[in-house]
Design a protein around this motif. Structure first.
Motif, PDB file in Angstrom:
ATOM      1  N   PHE A  40     -17.861  16.088  -2.046  1.00  0.00           N
ATOM      2  CA  PHE A  40     -19.075  16.895  -1.906  1.00  0.00           C
ATOM      3  C   PHE A  40     -19.190  17.624  -0.560  1.00  0.00           C
ATOM      4  N   PHE A  41     -19.232  16.882   0.549  1.00  0.00           N
ATOM      5  CA  PHE A  41     -19.420  17.514   1.847  1.00  0.00           C
ATOM      6  C   PHE A  41     -18.306  18.532   2.125  1.00  0.00           C
ATOM      7  N   ALA A  42     -17.054  18.122   1.873  1.00  0.00           N
ATOM      8  CA  ALA A  42     -15.917  19.006   2.143  1.00  0.00           C
ATOM      9  C   ALA A  42     -15.947  20.223   1.227  1.00  0.00           C
ATOM     10  N   SER A  43     -16.352  20.042  -0.023  1.00  0.00           N
ATOM     11  CA  SER A  43     -16.408  21.164  -0.964  1.00  0.00           C
ATOM     12  C   SER A  43     -17.473  22.177  -0.559  1.00  0.00           C
ATOM     13  N   VAL A  44     -18.603  21.693  -0.033  1.00  0.00           N
ATOM     14  CA  VAL A  44     -19.640  22.600   0.448  1.00  0.00           C
ATOM     15  C   VAL A  44     -19.103  23.430   1.619  1.00  0.00           C
ATOM     16  N   GLU A  45     -18.370  22.784   2.524  1.00  0.00           N
ATOM     17  CA  GLU A  45     -17.815  23.508   3.672  1.00  0.00           C
ATOM     18  C   GLU A  45     -16.793  24.547   3.223  1.00  0.00           C
ATOM     19  N   GLN A  46     -15.959  24.212   2.241  1.00  0.00           N
ATOM     20  CA  GLN A  46     -14.978  25.170   1.740  1.00  0.00           C
ATOM     21  C   GLN A  46     -15.653  26.313   0.982  1.00  0.00           C
ATOM     22  N   ARG A  47     -16.729  26.000   0.290  1.00  0.00           N
ATOM     23  CA  ARG A  47     -17.480  27.046  -0.408  1.00  0.00           C
ATOM     24  C   ARG A  47     -18.064  28.048   0.585  1.00  0.00           C
ATOM     25  N   ASP A  48     -18.621  27.537   1.680  1.00  0.00           N
ATOM     26  CA  ASP A  48     -19.330  28.390   2.639  1.00  0.00           C
ATOM     27  C   ASP A  48     -18.406  29.071   3.641  1.00  0.00           C
ATOM     28  N   ASN A  49     -17.197  28.565   3.773  1.00  0.00           N
ATOM     29  CA  ASN A  49     -16.229  29.157   4.711  1.00  0.00           C
ATOM     30  C   ASN A  49     -14.916  29.400   3.973  1.00  0.00           C
ATOM     31  N   PRO A  50     -14.686  30.623   3.495  1.00  0.00           N
ATOM     32  CA  PRO A  50     -13.464  30.924   2.734  1.00  0.00           C
ATOM     33  C   PRO A  50     -12.176  30.577   3.475  1.00  0.00           C
ATOM     34  N   ALA A  51     -12.211  30.575   4.801  1.00  0.00           N
ATOM     35  CA  ALA A  51     -11.007  30.271   5.585  1.00  0.00           C
ATOM     36  C   ALA A  51     -10.553  28.829   5.395  1.00  0.00           C
ATOM     37  N   LEU A  52     -11.436  27.963   4.891  1.00  0.00           N
ATOM     38  CA  LEU A  52     -11.101  26.546   4.701  1.00  0.00           C
ATOM     39  C   LEU A  52     -10.562  26.250   3.304  1.00  0.00           C
ATOM     40  N   ARG A  53     -10.667  27.199   2.397  1.00  0.00           N
ATOM     41  CA  ARG A  53     -10.275  26.954   1.005  1.00  0.00           C
ATOM     42  C   ARG A  53      -8.770  26.749   0.875  1.00  0.00           C
ATOM     43  N   GLY A  54      -8.421  25.726   0.111  1.00  0.00           N
ATOM     44  CA  GLY A  54      -7.013  25.410  -0.099  1.00  0.00           C
ATOM     45  C   GLY A  54      -6.364  24.681   1.053  1.00  0.00           C
ATOM     46  N   LYS A  55      -7.163  24.321   2.069  1.00  0.00           N
ATOM     47  CA  LYS A  55      -6.622  23.653   3.249  1.00  0.00           C
ATOM     48  C   LYS A  55      -7.182  22.235   3.371  1.00  0.00           C
ATOM     49  N   PRO A  56      -6.443  21.342   4.049  1.00  0.00           N
ATOM     50  CA  PRO A  56      -6.944  19.977   4.253  1.00  0.00           C
ATOM     51  C   PRO A  56      -8.100  19.960   5.240  1.00  0.00           C
ATOM     52  N   VAL A  57      -9.262  19.496   4.786  1.00  0.00           N
ATOM     53  CA  VAL A  57     -10.475  19.524   5.594  1.00  0.00           C
ATOM     54  C   VAL A  57     -11.074  18.125   5.680  1.00  0.00           C
ATOM     55  N   ALA A  58     -11.508  17.754   6.881  1.00  0.00           N
ATOM     56  CA  ALA A  58     -12.240  16.502   7.077  1.00  0.00           C
ATOM     57  C   ALA A  58     -13.599  16.836   7.672  1.00  0.00           C
ATOM     58  N   VAL A  59     -14.643  16.331   7.068  1.00  0.00           N
ATOM     59  CA  VAL A  59     -15.987  16.505   7.608  1.00  0.00           C
ATOM     60  C   VAL A  59     -16.304  15.286   8.470  1.00  0.00           C
ATOM     61  N   GLY A  60     -16.664  15.536   9.739  1.00  0.00           N
ATOM     62  CA  GLY A  60     -16.972  14.442  10.651  1.00  0.00           C
ATOM     63  C   GLY A  60     -15.771  14.068  11.509  1.00  0.00           C
ATOM     64  N   GLY A  61     -16.079  13.600  12.710  1.00  0.00           N
ATOM     65  CA  GLY A  61     -15.029  13.162  13.622  1.00  0.00           C
ATOM     66  C   GLY A  61     -14.285  14.326  14.266  1.00  0.00           C
ATOM     67  N   SER A  62     -13.212  13.993  14.958  1.00  0.00           N
ATOM     68  CA  SER A  62     -12.363  14.984  15.630  1.00  0.00           C
ATOM     69  C   SER A  62     -10.974  14.373  15.768  1.00  0.00           C
ATOM     70  N   ARG A  63     -10.042  15.130  16.325  1.00  0.00           N
ATOM     71  CA  ARG A  63      -8.687  14.610  16.481  1.00  0.00           C
ATOM     72  C   ARG A  63      -8.636  13.425  17.443  1.00  0.00           C
ATOM     73  N   GLU A  64      -9.598  13.370  18.358  1.00  0.00           N
ATOM     74  CA  GLU A  64      -9.574  12.322  19.373  1.00  0.00           C
ATOM     75  C   GLU A  64     -10.234  11.030  18.899  1.00  0.00           C
ATOM     76  N   ARG A  65     -11.341  11.159  18.138  1.00  0.00           N
ATOM     77  CA  ARG A  65     -12.099   9.958  17.790  1.00  0.00           C
ATOM     78  C   ARG A  65     -13.091  10.252  16.691  1.00  0.00           C
ATOM     79  N   GLY A  66     -13.768   9.190  16.245  1.00  0.00           N
ATOM     80  CA  GLY A  66     -14.780   9.335  15.205  1.00  0.00           C
ATOM     81  C   GLY A  66     -14.290   8.815  13.872  1.00  0.00           C
ATOM     82  N   VAL A  67     -15.089   9.088  12.850  1.00  0.00           N
ATOM     83  CA  VAL A  67     -14.795   8.603  11.502  1.00  0.00           C
ATOM     84  C   VAL A  67     -14.959   9.761  10.526  1.00  0.00           C
ATOM     85  N   VAL A  68     -14.084   9.832   9.544  1.00  0.00           N
ATOM     86  CA  VAL A  68     -14.155  10.870   8.513  1.00  0.00           C
ATOM     87  C   VAL A  68     -15.297  10.547   7.551  1.00  0.00           C
ATOM     88  N   ALA A  69     -16.220  11.481   7.372  1.00  0.00           N
ATOM     89  CA  ALA A  69     -17.326  11.300   6.423  1.00  0.00           C
ATOM     90  C   ALA A  69     -16.927  11.732   5.019  1.00  0.00           C
TER      91      ALA A  69
END
Length: 347
Positions: free
Chosen positions: A4-33
């Motif tokens: 859901f969250f990732a699909s909303v982001e891909q819907r709203d940002n065409p540049a993210l479509r077809g690409k691996p997307v994680a909502v939440g966190g960063s490369r350094e730390r955090g948790v994937v939502a």
């Protein structure tokens, strides 16, 4: 809903479509939502450490969550649900049970209704959903997790027992990782294995919930869809890319969290009397601070003010902070409140 969250982001940002997307966190730390299906191919999933996620998928794109957008889309989807039935039991922002035995369009087929709902969600939101249709909640949930994304699964009574028997125990809704590991240690690997165990043995090993395990192994589930299922608390928390050490930075994050909690409370027409502040430090130790009031509240300003005072009492965190969370509890719902009236005193 599918990712859901990732699909909303891909819907709203065409540049993210077809690409691996994680909502939440960063490369350094955090948790994937949430993770897109492109990211899941690399073993990235929700609740995974962001650092591990980045190692598994070096091209992973991290996106900051927009919970107010997800909540708005969730309300839009629930309006679609309610156009078919009032027996809707939300489980989260992106999932719900519907009882369509008696429905508003007079349709005798739950399968046709489910397909209509999927189509309307796509037309009205640009997102895909997966549906499971069956004669009880357990099987409907199992069906909704099959054939994703954009899946549809019908489990009829004559299919149920055989399907459950062949199901791996970790795929059972209501059996978490810890319980699944315990069952596997007992030699319970599939639904067929679970069905062989007597009820008293399951109760002895797992407590009262053992009775539930005994029934679902036989595809039995008598729970009704509860449209007014009571939530005991409403909360939001955030893990930060960089540890917070300054009070002003912490207060800014608390203000954001208070707004998110307030939005959810407004959606549920709820007020609260208790606020709990969760603080996790750089070394993963954590503590909680709570305060309960006689009067109820729901505004973001009130929640923020209480959380701010809790942050400062008994003292400001003396170690770098990696996570803050706010939870409102002791909830009261609008439909449960009695109308009050003013007493007139003859002085």
């Amino acid at each position: 809903m599918d990712a859901f969250f990732a699909s909303v982001e891909q819907r709203d940002n065409p540049a993210l479509r077809g690409k691996p997307v994680a909502v939440g966190g960063s490369r350094e730390r955090g948790v994937v939502a949430a993770a897109s299906y492109e990211a899941r191919k690399f073993g990235v999933h929700s609740a995974l450490s962001s650092k591990i996620a980045a190692q598994r998928c070096p091209q992973l794109i991290f996106v900051k969550p927009r919970f107010e957008v997800y909540s708005a889309v969730s309300r839009q989807i629930r309006e679609i649900f309610h156009s078919y039935t009032d027996l809707v039991e939300p489980l989260s922002l992106d999932e719900a049970y519907l009882d369509v035995t008696e429905n508003k369009i007079g349709m005798p087929s739950a399968s046709i209704i489910a397909k209509e709902i999927k189509q309307r969600i796509w037309e009205e939101t640009g997102l895909t959903a997966s549906a499971g249709v069956s004669f009880n909640k357990f099987l409907a949930k199992i069906g909704s997790d099959m054939n994703k994304p954009n899946g549809f699964t019908l489990i009829t009574p004559d299919m149920a027992e055989e399907l459950v028997a062949g199901l791996m125990i970790e795929k059972f809704h209501g059996i978490g990782k810890v319980t699944a590991a315990k069952m596997q240690g007992m030699g319970i690997v599939t639904g067929a294995d679970l069905r062989e165990r007597p009820e008293d043995e399951l109760v002895r090993n797992f407590g009262k919930v053992g009775r539930y395990y005994y029934r679902i192994a036989r595809a039995q589930d008598d729970r009704e869809v509860q449209p007014h299922r009571i939530r005991k608390s409403i909360g939001s928390e955030r893990t930060f890319d960089v540890d917070l050490t300054e009070e002003q930075d912490m207060l800014e994050r608390l203000e954001e969290l208070a707004k998110e909690v307030s939005i959810d409370m407004a959606r549920l027409q709820a007020t609260a009397k208790t606020v709990t502040l969760k603080i996790k430090y750089f070394d993963f130790t954590q503590n909680t601070r709570s305060k309960t009031f006689l009067s109820e509240f729901s505004s973001a300003d009130a929640i923020y003010t209480i959380a701010r005072d809790l942050l400062r009492t008994p003292q400001l965190p003396h170690q770098p902070v990696r996570l803050l969370g706010i939870t409102a509890s002791s909830l009261l719902y609008q439909h449960d409140k009695m109308e009050g009236y003013q007493l007139t005193l003859d002085l």
